[in-house]
Design an enzyme around this catalytic site. Structure first.
Site, PDB file in Angstrom:
ATOM      1  CB  CYS A  80      -0.937   0.009   1.020  1.00  0.00           C
ATOM      2  SG  CYS A  80      -1.760   1.159   1.483  1.00  0.00           S
ATOM      3  CG  ASN A  82      -1.350   6.835  -0.969  1.00  0.00           C
ATOM      4  OD1 ASN A  82      -0.522   7.498  -1.638  1.00  0.00           O
ATOM      5  ND2 ASN A  82      -2.821   6.501  -1.291  1.00  0.00           N
ATOM      6  NE  ARG A 204      -5.552  -7.336  -4.187  1.00  0.00           N
ATOM      7  CZ  ARG A 204      -5.188  -7.908  -4.311  1.00  0.00           C
ATOM      8  NH1 ARG A 204      -4.680  -9.170  -4.863  1.00  0.00           N
ATOM      9  NH2 ARG A 204      -3.672  -7.592  -3.634  1.00  0.00           N
ATOM     10  CB  CYS A 212      -4.747   3.737  -5.636  1.00  0.00           C
ATOM     11  SG  CYS A 212      -4.304   1.915  -5.231  1.00  0.00           S
TER      12      CYS A 212
END
Ligand code: API
Length: 276
Positions: A80, A82, A204, A212
């Protein structure tokens, strides 16, 4: 009153609940993560970042801290972007890491970060690998996408005849589950000119988010691939703000703001009930 410590933070409005848990003792069931991320029954977030010592989980890493990331539906994702920015900001703000360069451990591997004096963060995002072209996605109508692996899976559609603002992303766009058996993050991109993109994303395990990080890296890699190059820099405007991305052979970087908004305690009784 007892309570489980939490913080709330975001990176370009991709928001997260942070759970300091150095020894990795919290029981993060899917049900509990989903309840935490619920914007009416819980704290509300796109995902959860558990802060745990890599050694506590016997994770071999250059970094001391492992980002245990979970999507809002409780599912686990490899990476991830961010989230790493917010995670790194938290470590510096809480004195667990020094401003400047250090490494964060993730399921996709070690990720070097630089926390700048203004508390924005640059993340070394690893390779953004093109794994497919002309892959169909349906969002109201069929589009052709480029599949990109950024540690997690992405399908990027660069649209020349449709403004991404006109897309209806309330429902999950349709994609080939044989191509993406573990699901996929879906990005829709307009080129704004040399070195500038605009993007929306249906993530997702979450749904449409305002940003994102891995998705912006995938978008730049896909746009450059379609332009016949694999090296360069681009800004990406997402609903939640703007990030700067660079891609080259086998490497990429993501730079942008990271904010810690609040800190507090999750009620023990709520936590116990949410876990079942
Ligand atoms: N939903 C993604 C994980 C979070 C990615 C996004 N929040 C980011 O900043 O990279 C997945 O299931 O692969």
């Amino acid at each position: 009153m007892g309570g489980i410590e939490f913080l709330k933070g975001h990176g370009t409005q991709n928001d997260f609940v942070l759970l300091p848990d150095a020894a990795g003792r919290l029981e993060l069931t899917e049900a509990r993560i989903a309840a935490l991320c619920d914007r009416h029954r819980g704290l509300g977030a796109d995902g959860v970042l558990r802060i745990v010592r890599a050694a506590a989980l016997e994770i071999a890493s250059e970094g001391e801290w492992f980002m245990d990331y979970r999507n809002a539906d409780g599912s686990i994702a490899e990476m991830c972007g961010n989230g790493v920015r917010v995670f790194a900001r938290y470590l510096v703000d809480s004195g667990l890491a020094a401003e400047g360069e250090f490494v964060v451990a993730t399921r996709a591997g070690d990720r070097p970060v630089v926390v700048h004096p203004d508390r924005s963060v640059t993340v070394g995002m690893g390779p953004a690998t093109i794994t497919g072209t002309s892959v169909t996605v349906v969002a109201g109508r069929p589009f052709s996408g480029v599949a990109v692996d950024v540690g997690n899976p992405h399908l990027v559609s660069v649209l020349d005849d449709t403004d991404v603002a006109d897309l209806d992303l309330r429902d999950q766009p349709d994609f080939d589950h044989d191509v993406f058996p573990n699901g996929v993050n879906l990005e829709f991109v307009n080129r704004l000119g040399e070195g500038a993109l605009r993007m929306r994303v249906h993530e997702r395990g979450v749904g449409e988010t305002r940003a994102c990080g891995t998705g912006t890296v995938a978008a730049v890699a896909a746009a450059f691939h379609l332009a016949g190059t694999d090296t360069g820099a681009s800004t990406v405007d997402i609903p939640g703000g703007r990030v700067e991305v660079t891609v080259s052979r086998g490497a990429s970087t993501l730079s942008g703001p990271a904010e810690i908004v609040a800190r507090g305690e999750i009620d023990d009784a709520w936590w116990a009930a949410a876990g079942s």
